[in-house]
Design a protein around this motif. Structure first.
Motif, PDB file in Angstrom:
ATOM      1  N   ARG A 190       0.847  -1.211   0.000  1.00  0.00           N
ATOM      2  CA  ARG A 190       0.000   0.000   0.000  1.00  0.00           C
ATOM      3  C   ARG A 190       0.875   1.251   0.000  1.00  0.00           C
ATOM      4  O   ARG A 190       0.576   2.227  -0.679  1.00  0.00           O
ATOM      5  N   ARG A 191       1.955   1.209   0.784  1.00  0.00           N
ATOM      6  CA  ARG A 191       2.864   2.352   0.838  1.00  0.00           C
ATOM      7  C   ARG A 191       3.482   2.612  -0.525  1.00  0.00           C
ATOM      8  O   ARG A 191       3.553   3.753  -0.971  1.00  0.00           O
ATOM      9  N   GLU A 192       3.912   1.551  -1.194  1.00  0.00           N
ATOM     10  CA  GLU A 192       4.501   1.706  -2.529  1.00  0.00           C
ATOM     11  C   GLU A 192       3.498   2.303  -3.508  1.00  0.00           C
ATOM     12  O   GLU A 192       3.836   3.220  -4.269  1.00  0.00           O
ATOM     13  N   ALA A 193       2.281   1.799  -3.494  1.00  0.00           N
ATOM     14  CA  ALA A 193       1.243   2.310  -4.403  1.00  0.00           C
ATOM     15  C   ALA A 193       0.922   3.768  -4.084  1.00  0.00           C
ATOM     16  O   ALA A 193       0.750   4.592  -4.989  1.00  0.00           O
ATOM     17  N   LEU A 194       0.867   4.093  -2.820  1.00  0.00           N
ATOM     18  CA  LEU A 194       0.585   5.462  -2.403  1.00  0.00           C
ATOM     19  C   LEU A 194       1.720   6.398  -2.807  1.00  0.00           C
ATOM     20  O   LEU A 194       1.482   7.509  -3.291  1.00  0.00           O
ATOM     21  N   ASP A 195       2.945   5.932  -2.655  1.00  0.00           N
ATOM     22  CA  ASP A 195       4.099   6.727  -3.066  1.00  0.00           C
ATOM     23  C   ASP A 195       4.060   7.000  -4.577  1.00  0.00           C
ATOM     24  O   ASP A 195       4.363   8.108  -5.022  1.00  0.00           O
TER      25      ASP A 195
END
Length: 154
Positions: free
Chosen positions: A78-83
């Motif tokens: 999720r963090r990667e996608a949000l970034d």
């Protein structure tokens, strides 16, 4: 005179739009910094779980530990996608400013969406981190008690 007022209003809109793009860009950079921090924290938590949980896994419910590891991996994705979303937003904002175009309603909507996503992510991260620390502390306490009993039995 009315033509002058229209030009003034148009200049004011462009000025406000420029201020908004600067605000949005600064907020996006702040989010990217936060997400980089979360990346480091997630890496630390993964190492914590890998490095310490095996010492007292027999004491812990293995399924709970495995679920937390899975949730941590999901959170990292999720963090990667949000970034990626934040990076695209920053690119779009800077592109509009460079070309001298006003920001679009799409950029405003995405900014609101990103604000919500970052807030939800931060909340979910804090909750999981607290659960992992609690699980780790409980396991370490049990391990310490066992070691104390073994030492006293000598």
């Amino acid at each position: 005179m009315e033509a002058d007022l229209g030009a003034k209003d148009q200049g004011m809109i462009m000025h406000q739009n420029g201020d908004m793009s600067t605000e949005f860009y600064a907020l996006g950079e702040h989010w990217r910094s936060d997400l980089a921090f979360y990346q480091d924290e997630i890496r630390f938590l993964k190492k914590l779980m890998a490095g310490y949980f095996h010492h007292f896994l027999e004491e812990l419910d293995f399924n709970v530990s495995r679920r937390m590891e899975n949730r941590l991996s999901i959170l990292d994705r999720r963090r990667e996608a949000l970034d990626d979303k934040v990076s695209r937003q920053l690119h779009d904002i800077s592109q509009r400013c460079y070309e001298g175009h006003p920001m679009t309603s799409k950029i405003f909507r995405r900014q609101e969406e990103l604000e919500e996503l970052v807030a939800f992510f931060a909340k979910d991260f804090r909750t999981l981190k607290k659960q992992i620390f609690t699980l780790t502390e409980d396991g370490l306490s049990r391990l310490q008690k066992e070691n104390d009993q073994d030492y006293q039995g000598m």
